[in-house]
Design a protein around this motif. Structure first.
Motif, short mmCIF file in Angstrom:
data_model
loop_
_atom_site.label_atom_id
_atom_site.label_comp_id
_atom_site.label_asym_id
_atom_site.label_seq_id
_atom_site.Cartn_x
_atom_site.Cartn_y
_atom_site.Cartn_z
N GLY A 163 6.35 3.70 6.05
CA GLY A 163 5.27 2.89 6.52
C GLY A 163 5.51 1.81 7.64
N PRO B 246 -2.96 -3.27 15.11
CA PRO B 246 -3.89 -2.75 14.52
C PRO B 246 -5.02 -1.92 15.15
CG PRO B 246 -4.24 -5.04 14.48
CD PRO B 246 -2.85 -4.70 15.15
N GLY C 116 -6.81 1.13 14.06
CA GLY C 116 -7.06 1.25 12.56
C GLY C 116 -6.14 2.31 11.86
N LEU D 210 14.31 -8.69 -2.22
CA LEU D 210 15.49 -8.15 -1.81
C LEU D 210 16.41 -8.94 -0.90
CD1 LEU D 210 16.95 -5.26 -2.01
CD2 LEU D 210 16.40 -5.11 0.26
N TYR E 97 -3.94 -13.26 15.77
CA TYR E 97 -5.31 -13.11 15.62
C TYR E 97 -5.52 -13.97 14.08
CZ TYR E 97 -3.16 -10.71 11.32
OH TYR E 97 -2.55 -10.34 10.25
N ARG F 189 -8.25 -4.81 1.17
CA ARG F 189 -6.73 -4.58 1.14
C ARG F 189 -6.35 -4.83 -0.53
NH1 ARG F 189 -2.14 -4.74 4.30
NH2 ARG F 189 -3.47 -5.25 6.22
N ARG G 26 8.44 -8.46 -4.01
CA ARG G 26 9.00 -9.87 -3.99
C ARG G 26 7.77 -10.73 -4.44
NH1 ARG G 26 7.84 -11.28 2.54
NH2 ARG G 26 5.94 -10.61 2.49
N ALA H 137 9.98 0.29 1.76
CA ALA H 137 8.45 0.13 1.98
C ALA H 137 8.10 -1.19 2.05
CB ALA H 137 7.68 0.99 0.97
N ASP H 138 8.87 -1.98 2.79
CA ASP H 138 8.64 -3.54 2.66
C ASP H 138 8.24 -3.92 4.05
OD1 ASP H 138 11.22 -2.46 3.43
OD2 ASP H 138 12.16 -4.28 2.79
N ARG I 200 -2.98 -11.99 5.73
CA ARG I 200 -3.01 -10.76 5.83
C ARG I 200 -4.46 -10.37 6.19
NH1 ARG I 200 0.80 -7.48 4.24
NH2 ARG I 200 0.11 -6.38 5.83
N LEU J 246 0.83 -1.31 -0.05
CA LEU J 246 0.07 -0.05 -0.14
C LEU J 246 0.63 1.31 0.04
CD1 LEU J 246 -2.68 -0.99 2.71
CD2 LEU J 246 -2.66 -1.20 0.10
N VAL J 247 1.88 1.28 0.88
CA VAL J 247 2.48 2.59 1.03
C VAL J 247 3.69 2.77 -0.26
CG1 VAL J 247 4.26 3.76 2.51
CG2 VAL J 247 2.32 2.53 3.48
N ALA K 24 -2.18 1.66 7.84
CA ALA K 24 -2.10 2.15 6.51
C ALA K 24 -2.18 3.72 6.59
CB ALA K 24 -3.01 1.53 5.82
P1 FAD Z 1 2.98 -3.83 3.84
O1 FAD Z 1 1.51 -3.87 3.48
O2 FAD Z 1 3.17 -4.94 4.50
O3 FAD Z 1 3.58 -3.96 2.29
C1 FAD Z 1 5.11 -4.42 2.09
C2 FAD Z 1 5.00 -4.89 0.77
O4 FAD Z 1 6.60 -5.14 0.54
C3 FAD Z 1 4.59 -6.27 0.38
O5 FAD Z 1 3.83 -6.29 -0.70
C4 FAD Z 1 5.45 -7.04 0.49
O6 FAD Z 1 5.23 -8.35 -0.45
C5 FAD Z 1 6.88 -6.45 -0.20
N1 FAD Z 1 8.11 -6.87 0.67
C6 FAD Z 1 8.49 -7.50 1.76
N2 FAD Z 1 9.74 -7.81 1.64
C7 FAD Z 1 10.12 -7.61 0.62
C8 FAD Z 1 11.63 -7.96 0.18
N3 FAD Z 1 12.65 -8.40 0.83
N4 FAD Z 1 11.77 -7.60 -1.26
C9 FAD Z 1 10.65 -6.97 -1.86
N5 FAD Z 1 9.38 -6.79 -1.43
C10 FAD Z 1 9.06 -7.15 -0.06
N6 FAD Z 1 -4.05 -0.29 9.11
C11 FAD Z 1 -5.25 0.71 9.13
O7 FAD Z 1 -5.00 1.94 8.34
N7 FAD Z 1 -6.39 0.42 9.23
C12 FAD Z 1 -6.88 -0.77 9.43
O8 FAD Z 1 -8.11 -1.15 9.75
C13 FAD Z 1 -6.01 -2.05 9.75
N8 FAD Z 1 -6.23 -3.11 9.95
C14 FAD Z 1 -5.29 -4.16 10.28
C15 FAD Z 1 -5.72 -5.33 10.77
C16 FAD Z 1 -4.64 -6.35 10.87
C17 FAD Z 1 -4.94 -7.50 11.27
C18 FAD Z 1 -3.33 -5.88 10.59
C19 FAD Z 1 -2.08 -7.11 10.82
C20 FAD Z 1 -3.03 -4.76 10.02
C21 FAD Z 1 -3.99 -3.98 9.89
N9 FAD Z 1 -3.32 -2.45 9.41
C22 FAD Z 1 -4.63 -1.54 9.49
C23 FAD Z 1 -2.27 -2.12 9.20
C24 FAD Z 1 -1.91 -2.10 7.76
O9 FAD Z 1 -2.19 -3.45 7.15
C25 FAD Z 1 -0.39 -1.92 7.58
O10 FAD Z 1 0.20 -0.76 8.25
C26 FAD Z 1 -0.29 -1.73 6.06
O11 FAD Z 1 -0.41 -2.67 5.14
C27 FAD Z 1 1.42 -1.12 6.01
O12 FAD Z 1 1.72 -0.83 4.33
P2 FAD Z 1 3.15 -1.19 3.83
O13 FAD Z 1 2.93 -0.83 2.57
O14 FAD Z 1 4.08 -0.26 4.78
O15 FAD Z 1 3.56 -2.83 4.37
#
Ligand code: FAD
Length: 445
Positions: A304, A312, A315, A139, A194, A114, A41, A166-167, A54, A20-21, A318
């Motif tokens: 992120g 969470p 909420g 990576l 959970y 999501r 990845r 942003a991983d 997730r 997302l981020v 993200a």
């Molecule tokens: P991620 O979503 O984890 O994305 C990381 C990306 O990096 C992924 O696509 C992954 O495949 C990729 N990646 C990882 N490692 C590597 C690597 N080594 N090389 C290349 N790519 C890689 N937030 C809210 O705002 N509202 C909510 O209601 C909410 N509910 C949630 C409920 C639950 C049960 C959980 C667990 C989380 C919830 N969140 C919520 C939090 C939210 O899901 C995260 O904060 C958000 O997904 C973070 O986004 P991100 O892009 O930083 O990380």
């Protein structure tokens, strides 16, 4: 500029993680005219189904919507979302109580899938000139001295000047920073895990009220449910790991749900197979400082969950990550797109992310323990009455977090100031009462 093998000289910005981020940040950077390459990845989620394990849906509120609006994506995303203006509490005897989130009935958080959101953001990013996503690239190594990035896909090595991680919570980019002297890092796992379950549509309709986030507060455990556009609900059961594991046969699963979640249990025809098949998720708070390093060869930064994964229960994970993108964009404005300086400036956001990490942990206790109590509900009603009575002067913490973009640290300061004032007023009233009582007693003597 692409150099001859084995190195690919990448100018501009490399983002690791097209979640997302990462996707949203790519949109902000491309809008500034940068060339962006995202390494992800996984395979392209637009060509395969969502990952299990997730959270299937998440609540997006003011901070996330503000970031989307700046890119003209808010209407499209909200068009697919379901507004939840309040919580619906399910008592053990099945009694329902609706508690609005805000004194303003127009305020709602929004349930969004999501996977759909990720696909939309990928579409938005790749529609912009200069954005490329390389899927199937995990990576595995990053050397800040040389600027080399290694991926597991066919031993590809890439050289980059600016890398943004942003991983996610288990960030490989962050692991590089952690290895450097001077980096503070901590991760704190809850002893709770959970499990996701589902309440399907009944006769093509929602089986419960769709305009609410449903909560079954049960003290040591808690279940929540968010509505989906296909009229199902995704339920998330939060419970200590050992208890989740102890429900290890169909009889125990059915008996536990029949006792503690009776009304939901009746709506879950696939409860037992889903409970047995679905993985247990972990809940972690990650703190890391600094979020960036600059060497002669490169600058590396984090955004992120990679920088600040939180639990969470507010909420906000993200939403907070989306607000990171807005803040980094602002830092680039302030530094004339000088990435090393902008990422240094971006560290000021840590004060905010530390606060939301704390508030999210506090909110767990509120959600699983307090929301069911009459006293808590009366307190919320009083709070909303105050908000209507003193518009703009009394604003609840939840309102400030979910329905404004006020920096989290400022919210904490504001709420603490108000508590001090209320405590001082209470102490003054008490002191006046005691003085009057003493005076009466003296007169009687
Ligand atoms: P991620 O979503 O984890 O994305 C990381 C990306 O990096 C992924 O696509 C992954 O495949 C990729 N990646 C990882 N490692 C590597 C690597 N080594 N090389 C290349 N790519 C890689 N937030 C809210 O705002 N509202 C909510 O209601 C909410 N509910 C949630 C409920 C639950 C049960 C959980 C667990 C989380 C919830 N969140 C919520 C939090 C939210 O899901 C995260 O904060 C958000 O997904 C973070 O986004 P991100 O892009 O930083 O990380």
């Amino acid at each position: 500029i692409v150099a001859a093998s084995p190195y690919e000289e990448v100018m501009e910005v490399t983002i690791v993680g097209a979640g997302l981020v990462g996707c949203l940040l790519a949109c902000f950077l491309a809008r500034r005219g940068h060339r962006v390459i995202l390494y992800e990845r996984r395979d392209d989620p637009r060509e395969r189904g969502a990952d299990r394990g997730r959270s299937i849906n998440l609540a997006v509120s003011a901070r996330g919507i503000d970031a989307l609006r700046r890119l003209g994506l808010d209407r499209e995303v909200l068009g697919e979302a379901i507004a939840m203006p309040g919580r619906m509490m399910h008592a053990p005897d099945g009694t329902l109580t609706f508690q609005p989130y805000s004194a303003d009935r127009g305020h709602a958080i929004h349930s969004i899938g999501r996977a759909d959101l990720n696909r939309r953001l990928l579409d938005a990013a790749t529609a912009l000139p200069g954005v490329e996503v390389r899927f199937g690239h995990r990576l595995t190594g990053l050397d800040p001295r040389t600027g080399d990035l290694e991926f597991d896909s066919g031993a590809t090595t890439v050289r980059a000047r600016v890398v943004i991680g942003a991983d996610g919570a288990r960030s490989a980019v962050r692991a590089t920073l952690q290895a450097l002297p001077g980096t503070d890092f901590s991760q704190e796992y809850l002893d709770y895990g959970y499990k996701e379950l589902s309440i399907p549509a009944r006769d093509g309709a929602f089986a419960m009220e769709p305009g609410a986030l449903h909560i079954w507060p049960r003290g040591r455990s808690m279940m929540i449910a968010l509505p989906n556009p296909d009229r199902s609900f995704t339920c998330t059961l939060f419970w200590p790991h050992d208890q989740l594991a102890a429900l290890d046969d169909p009889r125990r699963i059915s008996a536990h749900f029949a006792e503690h979640y009776a009304d939901a249990c009746d709506l879950m025809p696939d409860l037992v197979p889903a409970y047995q098949a679905n993985p247990v998720g972990h809940l972690v708070t990650v703190r890391c400082s600094p979020w960036h390093v600059t060497t002669a060869a490169m600058t590396v930064g984090l955004v992120g969950d990679a920088a600040h994964a939180i639990v969470p229960f507010y909420g906000q994970g993200a939403n907070c990550g989306f607000q990171d993108c807005v803040e980094l964009d602002r830092c680039l404005d302030e530094t004339g797109d000088d990435f090393p300086r902008a990422l240094e400036l971006f560290e000021r956001r840590k004060a905010d992310t530390d606060v939301i990490a704390r508030l999210a942990l506090d909110n767990f206790v509120e959600m699983r323990d307090k929301v069911g109590s009459r006293l808590f509900l009366a307190g919320k009603r009083a709070e909303h009455a105050l908000e209507r009575l003193l518009p703009g002067r009394y604003v609840s913490q939840y309102e400030l977090v979910s329905f404004t973009t006020t920096p989290y640290a400022e919210i904490e300061r504001r709420v603490a100031r108000r508590r001090r004032l209320v405590a001082a007023a209470g102490a003054a009233v008490l002191a006046m009462g005691v003085t009057a009582g003493l005076a009466r007693a003296a007169r009687r003597r």
